[in-house]
Design an enzyme around this catalytic site. Structure first.
Site, PDB file in Angstrom:
ATOM      1  N   CYS A 163     -27.056   5.734 -49.729  1.00 32.51           N
ATOM      2  CA  CYS A 163     -27.057   4.700 -48.700  1.00 32.51           C
ATOM      3  C   CYS A 163     -28.440   4.708 -48.065  1.00 32.51           C
ATOM      4  O   CYS A 163     -29.367   5.274 -48.614  1.00 32.51           O
ATOM      5  CB  CYS A 163     -25.915   4.845 -47.698  1.00 32.51           C
ATOM      6  SG  CYS A 163     -26.039   6.213 -46.576  1.00 32.51           S
ATOM      7  N   THR A 164     -28.561   4.103 -46.939  1.00 33.73           N
ATOM      8  CA  THR A 164     -29.885   3.998 -46.338  1.00 33.73           C
ATOM      9  C   THR A 164     -30.291   5.294 -45.648  1.00 33.73           C
ATOM     10  O   THR A 164     -31.262   5.939 -46.038  1.00 33.73           O
ATOM     11  CB  THR A 164     -29.933   2.813 -45.350  1.00 33.73           C
ATOM     12  OG1 THR A 164     -29.442   1.651 -46.008  1.00 33.73           O
ATOM     13  CG2 THR A 164     -31.353   2.548 -44.897  1.00 33.73           C
ATOM     14  N   GLY A 165     -29.524   5.701 -44.635  1.00 31.38           N
ATOM     15  CA  GLY A 165     -29.927   6.848 -43.820  1.00 31.38           C
ATOM     16  C   GLY A 165     -29.461   8.205 -44.303  1.00 31.38           C
ATOM     17  O   GLY A 165     -29.973   9.229 -43.872  1.00 31.38           O
ATOM     18  N   ASN A 166     -28.470   8.245 -45.199  1.00 30.16           N
ATOM     19  CA  ASN A 166     -27.893   9.496 -45.701  1.00 30.16           C
ATOM     20  C   ASN A 166     -27.486  10.425 -44.564  1.00 30.16           C
ATOM     21  O   ASN A 166     -27.705  11.618 -44.602  1.00 30.16           O
ATOM     22  CB  ASN A 166     -28.859  10.202 -46.672  1.00 30.16           C
ATOM     23  CG  ASN A 166     -28.231  11.376 -47.408  1.00 30.16           C
ATOM     24  OD1 ASN A 166     -28.848  12.420 -47.550  1.00 30.16           O
ATOM     25  ND2 ASN A 166     -27.009  11.230 -47.869  1.00 30.16           N
ATOM     26  N   SER A 167     -26.859   9.832 -43.543  1.00 29.58           N
ATOM     27  CA  SER A 167     -26.408  10.660 -42.424  1.00 29.58           C
ATOM     28  C   SER A 167     -24.913  10.525 -42.166  1.00 29.58           C
ATOM     29  O   SER A 167     -24.331  11.358 -41.496  1.00 29.58           O
ATOM     30  CB  SER A 167     -27.166  10.287 -41.141  1.00 29.58           C
ATOM     31  OG  SER A 167     -26.821   8.973 -40.739  1.00 29.58           O
ATOM     32  N   CYS A 168     -24.263   9.491 -42.714  1.00 32.55           N
ATOM     33  CA  CYS A 168     -22.882   9.207 -42.338  1.00 32.55           C
ATOM     34  C   CYS A 168     -22.008   8.885 -43.554  1.00 32.55           C
ATOM     35  O   CYS A 168     -21.330   9.763 -44.087  1.00 32.55           O
ATOM     36  CB  CYS A 168     -22.887   8.063 -41.316  1.00 32.55           C
ATOM     37  SG  CYS A 168     -21.300   7.754 -40.552  1.00 32.55           S
ATOM     38  N   ARG A 169     -22.012   7.635 -44.020  1.00 30.78           N
ATOM     39  CA  ARG A 169     -21.107   7.219 -45.092  1.00 30.78           C
ATOM     40  C   ARG A 169     -21.321   7.980 -46.388  1.00 30.78           C
ATOM     41  O   ARG A 169     -20.365   8.453 -47.006  1.00 30.78           O
ATOM     42  CB  ARG A 169     -21.232   5.715 -45.357  1.00 30.78           C
ATOM     43  CG  ARG A 169     -20.719   4.870 -44.214  1.00 30.78           C
ATOM     44  CD  ARG A 169     -21.186   3.454 -44.330  1.00 30.78           C
ATOM     45  NE  ARG A 169     -22.649   3.422 -44.171  1.00 30.78           N
ATOM     46  CZ  ARG A 169     -23.389   2.342 -44.276  1.00 30.78           C
ATOM     47  NH1 ARG A 169     -22.828   1.182 -44.556  1.00 30.78           N
ATOM     48  NH2 ARG A 169     -24.691   2.386 -44.095  1.00 30.78           N
ATOM     49  N   SER A 170     -22.572   8.087 -46.834  1.00 32.68           N
ATOM     50  CA  SER A 170     -22.824   8.795 -48.097  1.00 32.68           C
ATOM     51  C   SER A 170     -22.471  10.267 -47.965  1.00 32.68           C
ATOM     52  O   SER A 170     -22.027  10.898 -48.926  1.00 32.68           O
ATOM     53  CB  SER A 170     -24.276   8.623 -48.542  1.00 32.68           C
ATOM     54  OG  SER A 170     -25.163   9.019 -47.514  1.00 32.68           O
TER      55      SER A 170
ATOM     56  N   SER B 111     -26.035  13.539 -52.387  1.00 28.58           N
ATOM     57  CA  SER B 111     -26.185  12.267 -51.689  1.00 28.58           C
ATOM     58  C   SER B 111     -27.609  12.152 -51.176  1.00 28.58           C
ATOM     59  O   SER B 111     -28.274  13.166 -50.953  1.00 28.58           O
ATOM     60  CB  SER B 111     -25.172  12.130 -50.554  1.00 28.58           C
ATOM     61  OG  SER B 111     -25.343  13.141 -49.595  1.00 28.58           O
TER      62      SER B 111
ATOM     63  N   THR C 233     -27.486  18.344 -46.307  1.00 29.74           N
ATOM     64  CA  THR C 233     -28.799  17.932 -45.813  1.00 29.74           C
ATOM     65  C   THR C 233     -28.975  16.442 -46.073  1.00 29.74           C
ATOM     66  O   THR C 233     -28.399  15.892 -47.012  1.00 29.74           O
ATOM     67  CB  THR C 233     -29.931  18.720 -46.514  1.00 29.74           C
ATOM     68  OG1 THR C 233     -29.815  18.539 -47.925  1.00 29.74           O
ATOM     69  CG2 THR C 233     -29.843  20.201 -46.168  1.00 29.74           C
TER      70      THR C 233
ATOM     71  N   ASP D 290     -31.230  13.857 -47.426  1.00 29.38           N
ATOM     72  CA  ASP D 290     -32.366  13.894 -48.346  1.00 29.38           C
ATOM     73  C   ASP D 290     -32.812  12.507 -48.770  1.00 29.38           C
ATOM     74  O   ASP D 290     -31.994  11.589 -48.893  1.00 29.38           O
ATOM     75  CB  ASP D 290     -31.983  14.681 -49.612  1.00 29.38           C
ATOM     76  CG  ASP D 290     -31.607  16.115 -49.308  1.00 29.38           C
ATOM     77  OD1 ASP D 290     -32.294  16.746 -48.490  1.00 29.38           O
ATOM     78  OD2 ASP D 290     -30.617  16.607 -49.903  1.00 29.38           O
TER      79      ASP D 290
ATOM     80  N   CYS E 147     -23.422   1.226 -49.037  1.00 34.52           N
ATOM     81  CA  CYS E 147     -23.797   0.375 -47.914  1.00 34.52           C
ATOM     82  C   CYS E 147     -22.805  -0.769 -47.785  1.00 34.52           C
ATOM     83  O   CYS E 147     -22.139  -1.146 -48.739  1.00 34.52           O
ATOM     84  CB  CYS E 147     -25.220  -0.141 -48.082  1.00 34.52           C
ATOM     85  SG  CYS E 147     -25.610  -0.641 -49.756  1.00 34.52           S
TER      86      CYS E 147
ATOM     87  N   CYS F 100     -28.843  -2.659 -49.918  1.00 33.44           N
ATOM     88  CA  CYS F 100     -28.402  -1.515 -50.710  1.00 33.44           C
ATOM     89  C   CYS F 100     -29.608  -0.939 -51.445  1.00 33.44           C
ATOM     90  O   CYS F 100     -30.419  -1.683 -51.985  1.00 33.44           O
ATOM     91  CB  CYS F 100     -27.372  -1.938 -51.747  1.00 33.44           C
ATOM     92  SG  CYS F 100     -25.715  -2.030 -51.094  1.00 33.44           S
TER      93      CYS F 100
ATOM     94  N   ASP G  41     -20.674   0.621 -41.448  1.00 37.67           N
ATOM     95  CA  ASP G  41     -21.349   1.794 -40.891  1.00 37.67           C
ATOM     96  C   ASP G  41     -20.778   2.074 -39.511  1.00 37.67           C
ATOM     97  O   ASP G  41     -21.063   1.339 -38.560  1.00 37.67           O
ATOM     98  CB  ASP G  41     -22.850   1.559 -40.807  1.00 37.67           C
ATOM     99  CG  ASP G  41     -23.618   2.810 -40.426  1.00 37.67           C
ATOM    100  OD1 ASP G  41     -22.990   3.788 -39.955  1.00 37.67           O
ATOM    101  OD2 ASP G  41     -24.848   2.810 -40.594  1.00 37.67           O
TER     102      ASP G  41
END
Length: 141
Positions: A7-14, A32, A60, A62, A79, A86, A103
């Site tokens: 995903c974009t930020g790799n902090s939540c959904r992914s 991820s 992490t 990444d 996304c 995406c 998100d």
């Protein structure tokens, strides 16, 4: 089997999808990444996963660049909205898929509503990835 979730930020959904997919089968190698990795995990996503017994606190955030040299069986983008770009993965991959989710980190309103969005999206991610695992991936292992 190697699976990369983007995903974009790799902090939540992914990160939640990564946690679920890894929990379904220990034979899977799951990573991820994000095109604009935030470098940190969304703590509400960590809490939502911990609530159902999956600990992603050690993950992490990444950059996708880390994985471009690897070969993947699946690259899956998560996304959601039409206004969200995406990421494209230019590395070696056998199958590209998209399973989109809202998100929850963009939710606004009361604390209760925002938390309910994290739970809703978490549960949608679990359902979507479990369906993929049962219908397509499990039989290949």
């Amino acid at each position: 089997m190697k699976i990369l979730i983007l995903c974009t930020g790799n902090s939540c959904r992914s990160q939640m999808a990564h946690g679920f997919m890894a929990s379904f089968d220990q034979r899977l190698t799951v990573c991820s990444a994000g095109t604009e990795a935030s470098g940190k995990l969304n703590q509400s996503a960590v809490k939502a996963m911990k609530e159902i017994g999956i600990d992603i606190s050690h993950h992490t955030s990444d950059s996708v660049e880390k994985y471009l040299g690897d070969e993947w069986d699946y690259v899956i983008t998560v996304c959601g909205g039409a206004n969200e770009a995406c990421p494209a993965f230019m590395g070696k991959v056998k199958k590209r898929l998209h399973i989109g989710f809202d998100d929850p980190s963009h939710a606004t309103g009361t604390d209760e509503f925002i938390w309910s969005e994290f739970i809703r999206v978490r549960d949608e991610i679990k359902a979507g990835f479990y369906k993929l695992y049962k219908e397509e991936i499990e039989s290949q292992l």
